[in-house]
Design an enzyme around this catalytic site. Sequence first.
Site, PDB file in Angstrom:
ATOM      1  CE1 TYR A   1      49.888  38.466  36.904  1.00 36.12           C
ATOM      2  CE2 TYR A   1      47.968  38.790  38.319  1.00 36.12           C
ATOM      3  CZ  TYR A   1      48.514  38.606  37.061  1.00 36.12           C
ATOM      4  OH  TYR A   1      47.694  38.581  35.963  1.00 36.12           O
TER       5      TYR A   1
ATOM      6  CG  ASP B   1      49.098  45.481  43.082  1.00 36.70           C
ATOM      7  OD1 ASP B   1      47.905  45.587  43.426  1.00 36.70           O
ATOM      8  OD2 ASP B   1      49.475  44.758  42.142  1.00 36.70           O
TER       9      ASP B   1
ATOM     10  CE  LYS C   1      42.342  39.905  42.220  1.00 34.69           C
ATOM     11  NZ  LYS C   1      43.764  39.760  42.203  1.00 34.69           N
TER      12      LYS C   1
HETATM   13  C1  PLP Z   1      44.564  40.210  40.813  1.00 35.43           C
HETATM   14  C2  PLP Z   1      45.702  41.124  40.943  1.00 35.43           C
HETATM   15  C3  PLP Z   1      46.025  42.068  39.953  1.00 35.43           C
HETATM   16  C4  PLP Z   1      45.361  42.079  38.621  1.00 35.43           C
HETATM   17  O1  PLP Z   1      44.007  42.370  38.671  1.00 35.43           O
HETATM   18  P1  PLP Z   1      43.075  41.934  37.436  1.00 35.43           P
HETATM   19  O2  PLP Z   1      41.764  42.533  37.767  1.00 35.43           O
HETATM   20  O3  PLP Z   1      43.114  40.443  37.402  1.00 35.43           O
HETATM   21  O4  PLP Z   1      43.690  42.530  36.214  1.00 35.43           O
HETATM   22  C5  PLP Z   1      46.995  42.996  40.224  1.00 35.43           C
HETATM   23  N1  PLP Z   1      47.661  42.985  41.394  1.00 35.43           N
HETATM   24  C6  PLP Z   1      47.404  42.082  42.359  1.00 35.43           C
HETATM   25  C7  PLP Z   1      48.149  42.157  43.649  1.00 35.43           C
HETATM   26  C8  PLP Z   1      46.439  41.109  42.153  1.00 35.43           C
HETATM   27  O5  PLP Z   1      46.236  40.174  43.080  1.00 35.43           O
END
Ligand code: PLP
Length: 427
Positions: free
Chosen positions: A144, A239, A267
């Site tokens: 994701y 990511d 995060k």
């Molecule tokens: C949470 C998450 C996102 C998206 O971040 P948001 O701040 O919710 O837009 C993208 N990549 C990964 C791996 C994530 O866990």
Amino acid sequence: MNNTKSLEAWQKSQQFIPGGVNSPVRNFRAVGGNPLFIQSGNGSKIVDIDGNEYIDYVASWGPLILGHAHPRVVDAINGTTANGTSFGAPTTLETELAELIVNAVPSIELVRMVNSGTEATMSAIRAARGYTGRDKVIKIAGCYHGHVDALLAKAGSGVATFGLPDCEGVPTDFTSHTLVVPFNDADAVRRTIEANDSQVACLIIEPIAGNMGVIPPHDGYLAELREITSEHGILLIFDEVITGFRVAYGGAQSRYDAIPDMTCLGKIIGGGMPVGAYGGKKDIMQSVAPIGDVYQAGTLSGNPLAMSAGIAALKTLAEPGVYEQLEGRAQALAEGLRDATDRHGIDACHNRVGSMLMFYFTNNAVTDYETAQTSDINRFGTYFSGLLERGVYIAPSQFEAGFVSLSHSQSDIERTVRAADEVLSRI
Ligand SMILES: *Cc1c(COP(=O)(O)O)cnc(C)c1O
């Protein structure tokens, strides 16, 4: 457990907010019951508006690696707020956080701040396309990357939880440049690249999958991706929105010694405030405006409150012994849970990297999206509800990660294992 007030709050919120929640995973649809409305958090604990206390392993979905309301973060935010909350002009706080990130994350020479992980991946892909002059993107099934149109194909967690085959509202044209391959399968990447000769701009991956539960990369998988993409002039994007500053101070790339061209963060680097960032090699990042022609902007990007919270968080994480403590506590939790499933003869696959962990109700080894789907999610629902009744709050979905923070004490871990043992004895 009395949750009358949460139920009332949810009934009211549904009158004004779709589903009563501002992010679908907060709903308890996958596990049954109503979402809990949270009053406060302190250290490893959260308290809902009915006054129930829980040991929290959601940690706001990853950011709160220090625990709730950490004094250094709270002080930093308060101190900054007193001088104004946003200027839309540079502040030295942005440089300070950028410098901490550049010094920590091996692949990052220049970094641009944005407001969410979604923005980070969206912008990184745009930069990769601009830099390479190519259109196609390879993504991994079950990973994701936020709700970016082009990346909502086989996108894990929320999407997996709700069993949505695809996302409505995304024109087919928008995902027509997206090629999806399984996690932990370097040969599939090789074949896909060869079938799309000189058209692939980038490969984006969560180096440790954290949105279909937790799935570690096989030995050598990330190194192989590095090699294949380099051979073909394709940018490798990690990511690390979850894994950055989570599995090591330098993220998964330093833990596995596989260095991508670009990295997305979010995060943890906001210390609990809304934030995201993307960075990489200098020549790639200089293709972004105002130096280059890849446009990307943000009214509140580099927001002073988010920057100061992030700086306080990273400085705390840079202290000696932090990652050893996280590893030790998470290991104790994982071992306790494994003993419990063993003792009660429950099929389970336990996956963990550092302080992120999840176990699946399956007798398969979970190594990709397909094997993750073999988990018995009804059993998970029962497990979830049983833990909640016993004061342990985990994500309301099998396809999420559990997070141990620095504030989880040995006794929190022991209480959690006892609660899990009780629940599992009745499953
Ligand atoms: C949470 C998450 C996102 C998206 O971040 P948001 O701040 O919710 O837009 C993208 N990549 C990964 C791996 C994530 O866990």
